[in-house]
Write a protein that holds these residues in place. Sequence first.
Motif, mmCIF file in Angstrom:
data_model
loop_
_atom_site.group_PDB
_atom_site.id
_atom_site.type_symbol
_atom_site.label_atom_id
_atom_site.label_comp_id
_atom_site.label_asym_id
_atom_site.label_seq_id
_atom_site.Cartn_x
_atom_site.Cartn_y
_atom_site.Cartn_z
ATOM 1 N N GLU A 44 38.266 28.181 36.075
ATOM 2 C CA GLU A 44 38.898 29.224 36.879
ATOM 3 C C GLU A 44 38.992 30.559 36.141
ATOM 4 O OE1 GLU A 44 42.163 27.106 34.629
ATOM 5 O OE2 GLU A 44 40.472 26.447 35.865
ATOM 6 N N LEU A 45 38.930 30.538 34.815
ATOM 7 C CA LEU A 45 38.967 31.788 34.047
ATOM 8 C C LEU A 45 37.752 32.665 34.320
ATOM 9 C CD1 LEU A 45 40.281 30.709 30.526
ATOM 10 C CD2 LEU A 45 41.559 31.643 32.449
ATOM 11 N N LEU A 46 36.697 32.073 34.859
ATOM 12 C CA LEU A 46 35.486 32.826 35.166
ATOM 13 C C LEU A 46 35.492 33.389 36.579
ATOM 14 C CD1 LEU A 46 32.894 30.389 33.543
ATOM 15 C CD2 LEU A 46 33.833 32.495 32.566
ATOM 16 N N GLY A 47 36.557 33.166 37.323
ATOM 17 C CA GLY A 47 36.606 33.585 38.714
ATOM 18 C C GLY A 47 35.970 32.550 39.623
ATOM 19 N N GLY A 143 32.004 41.584 36.753
ATOM 20 C CA GLY A 143 31.707 40.282 36.166
ATOM 21 C C GLY A 143 32.565 39.978 34.946
ATOM 22 N N ILE A 144 32.750 38.701 34.675
ATOM 23 C CA ILE A 144 33.648 38.224 33.617
ATOM 24 C C ILE A 144 32.843 37.715 32.428
ATOM 25 C CG2 ILE A 144 35.424 36.529 33.026
ATOM 26 C CD1 ILE A 144 36.373 38.644 34.982
ATOM 27 N N TYR A 145 33.304 38.089 31.235
ATOM 28 C CA TYR A 145 32.803 37.512 29.992
ATOM 29 C C TYR A 145 33.974 36.826 29.308
ATOM 30 C CZ TYR A 145 30.848 37.258 25.221
ATOM 31 O OH TYR A 145 30.402 36.832 23.987
ATOM 32 N N VAL A 217 39.097 34.585 24.463
ATOM 33 C CA VAL A 217 38.962 36.015 24.742
ATOM 34 C C VAL A 217 38.272 36.185 26.090
ATOM 35 C CG1 VAL A 217 38.069 38.213 23.892
ATOM 36 C CG2 VAL A 217 38.742 36.432 22.257
ATOM 37 N N ARG A 218 38.768 37.143 26.868
ATOM 38 C CA ARG A 218 38.227 37.356 28.211
ATOM 39 C C ARG A 218 38.247 38.842 28.534
ATOM 40 N NH1 ARG A 218 40.245 37.709 33.558
ATOM 41 N NH2 ARG A 218 39.046 36.551 35.133
ATOM 42 N N GLY A 219 37.172 39.326 29.151
ATOM 43 C CA GLY A 219 37.102 40.713 29.582
ATOM 44 C C GLY A 219 36.174 40.830 30.776
ATOM 45 N N ALA A 220 36.168 41.998 31.403
ATOM 46 C CA ALA A 220 35.345 42.219 32.594
ATOM 47 C C ALA A 220 34.551 43.504 32.449
ATOM 48 C CB ALA A 220 36.221 42.290 33.843
ATOM 49 N N ARG A 221 33.428 43.533 33.120
ATOM 50 C CA ARG A 221 32.707 44.797 33.261
ATOM 51 C C ARG A 221 33.364 45.575 34.387
ATOM 52 N NH1 ARG A 221 26.459 46.632 33.076
ATOM 53 N NH2 ARG A 221 26.772 48.642 34.088
ATOM 54 N N GLY A 222 33.672 46.828 34.134
ATOM 55 C CA GLY A 222 34.310 47.638 35.154
ATOM 56 C C GLY A 222 33.482 47.731 36.416
ATOM 57 N N ARG A 223 34.123 47.770 37.551
ATOM 58 C CA ARG A 223 33.379 47.808 38.819
ATOM 59 C C ARG A 223 32.607 49.101 38.994
ATOM 60 N NH1 ARG A 223 34.062 43.601 41.918
ATOM 61 N NH2 ARG A 223 35.774 42.172 41.488
ATOM 62 N N GLU A 224 32.967 50.138 38.263
ATOM 63 C CA GLU A 224 32.216 51.369 38.326
ATOM 64 C C GLU A 224 31.221 51.476 37.159
ATOM 65 O OE1 GLU A 224 33.805 52.034 41.746
ATOM 66 O OE2 GLU A 224 32.359 53.435 40.866
#
Length: 229
Positions: A44-47, A143-145, A217-224
């Motif tokens: 679920e951490l990946l969406g 997207g999630i890393y 550790v978790r982060g996302a690419r910004g939608r813009e």
Amino acid sequence: MREHDVGAWDVWGAARPGRQGRNAAGAETWFNWTQWPDHGPGEELLGDVRGARVLDLGCGSGGNLAHLAAVGADAVGVDISPVQLAKARERWPHLEVRQETAESFLASAPDRYAAICSVFGAAWFTDPARLLPLVHARLAPGGIYAFSHNPPALEGCYGAQASQMPSPVKGGEPLYVRRWDFEPGAWAELLERAGFVDVTAEVIPPPTGKSTGTLLVRGARGREGAQPR
């Protein structure tokens, strides 16, 4: 991760028993971020990965990758060890796996991914200065890393460290690979500098009776399409 690390990871993979047949809940596939069975969060951490393109960097013998496929992800795994990938193919012949370094795959892959993960895999054993920009570029907007591995072994020993592997021959010299150790706050800063947003970094406490937690550790690419600072 370097191409000449292949032998070390083959030795390590050959000694690993692989994932057990079922977990404590009776499931045949499951996602495990930690080094402890039946402990910690799941996929679920990946969406929502159903129908989404997902990449596992350092997929090993395929346990987490098989679960991503089982829950409906269009999943691909990358690993440099032929021994590990042979185990994955034998147990889960339907999996899409590639023998390649994480850096070369990311640099050449035309796809964008809704999620990229690495569990005790390439994220730990690849220079983040090279890997993070490549991961960011291959993520779709939003997207999630996420990745996990052991916290630093020694306070003050950060950056590139040496991990010892057993020799492939009895009485032979041990093999070594490089890993990158940082405290959670330093990992968060590295991701933010590479353009990731909504970054979290924490150590998951170990189960009762165990002494080592798991860095997650978790982060996302910004939608813009956030750019590195």
